[in-house]
Design a protein around this motif. Sequence first.
Motif, PDB file in Angstrom:
ATOM      1  N   ARG A 170       0.851  -1.190   0.000  1.00  0.00           N
ATOM      2  CA  ARG A 170       0.000   0.000   0.000  1.00  0.00           C
ATOM      3  C   ARG A 170       0.886   1.239   0.000  1.00  0.00           C
ATOM      4  N   ASN A 172       0.559   5.676   0.522  1.00  0.00           N
ATOM      5  CA  ASN A 172      -0.265   6.821   0.881  1.00  0.00           C
ATOM      6  C   ASN A 172      -0.097   7.944  -0.141  1.00  0.00           C
ATOM      7  N   GLN A 173      -1.210   8.399  -0.671  1.00  0.00           N
ATOM      8  CA  GLN A 173      -1.226   9.525  -1.601  1.00  0.00           C
ATOM      9  C   GLN A 173      -2.372  10.447  -1.212  1.00  0.00           C
ATOM     10  N   ASN A 174      -2.018  11.690  -0.936  1.00  0.00           N
ATOM     11  CA  ASN A 174      -3.019  12.692  -0.553  1.00  0.00           C
ATOM     12  C   ASN A 174      -3.863  12.196   0.625  1.00  0.00           C
ATOM     13  N   ASN A 175      -3.159  11.656   1.613  1.00  0.00           N
ATOM     14  CA  ASN A 175      -3.789  11.158   2.835  1.00  0.00           C
ATOM     15  C   ASN A 175      -4.752   9.993   2.582  1.00  0.00           C
ATOM     16  N   THR A 176      -4.553   9.314   1.475  1.00  0.00           N
ATOM     17  CA  THR A 176      -5.374   8.148   1.142  1.00  0.00           C
ATOM     18  C   THR A 176      -4.475   6.945   0.906  1.00  0.00           C
ATOM     19  N   SER A 177      -4.790   5.833   1.536  1.00  0.00           N
ATOM     20  CA  SER A 177      -4.016   4.609   1.373  1.00  0.00           C
ATOM     21  C   SER A 177      -4.492   3.865   0.131  1.00  0.00           C
ATOM     22  N   ILE A 178      -3.573   3.625  -0.788  1.00  0.00           N
ATOM     23  CA  ILE A 178      -3.904   2.981  -2.060  1.00  0.00           C
ATOM     24  C   ILE A 178      -3.263   1.600  -2.110  1.00  0.00           C
TER      25      ILE A 178
END
Length: 217
Positions: A170, A172-178
Motif C-alpha cells: 500500500r 499513501n497519496q493525498n492522505n489516502t491509502s492505495i
Amino acid sequence: MQIVPTAVDFIGNQKRAKTDQRDLGQADFLRLMTEQLRNQDPLKPLDSNQFLGQLAQFSTVQGIQGLQSSFNSFASAQLDDQALQAASLIDRTAMVSSSTFQLAEGGSLRGETQAPATGRVEVEITNASGEVVRRMTVEANGPGKLPLNWDGITDAGEQAPAGVYRISARMNQNNTSIALETQVEARIESVSFSPGGLILNLVGGGSIPFAAVRRIG
C-alpha cells in the motif's frame, strides 16, 4: 408430369436428413443435374441463368466446406504448437500477478509492484493463518517498477517456516491509502488447457491464466 427437385433443393434436404449422413460429392451433383434436365418440362425448360445459379451455389458450398476443413487443420496445428511451447515452461520461474506465494524451506521471496509516484510503500507478509509475520517499508524514487524482496526472516528475527504466504503493498497519496498490485516469482509446476486459453499451475500459488504472466525467468 413428375416434378423433379433441383440439385440445390437436394443439398438442403441432405443437410436436414437425420438418417443419411453421406456428403453430396461433385459426381452426385452432376448426376442430379443431368436427371433434372432429362425430366424437365419441354414447355418450360430450365432457364440457363437458374442452371448457372445452381452451379454457383454448389461451388460456394464446396468452397465453404474446404475452408472449414482448412481452418480445422490450422486450429489443430496451432493447438499442437501451443502444447509444445507450454511443455517448455514447466519447472521454469515466472513473475506473475498474484498476492500468494510458496516459501520454500529456508527460502526467500522475489516480487515487485508498480509505484504510482515517489514515496513510501508499506509491505506486509502474512502466513496461511492471516498472521502478519513481517512488515517492511520500501522507498519508491518515482513512478515505475519497484522490487519487493523478502529474505524470509520474520519481524522476530527468525526464519519463517516453509508454507503458503500472502504479500500486500500500500502507498499513501493525498492522505489516502492505495492498494498496489503485486507480482511474485513462482515456479511453474504444470500447465493445462481451458476454453479460455493456457493455464499455469504454480507451486503453492494456485492456477493462473497465462495472461497474468509478466516475465518468464
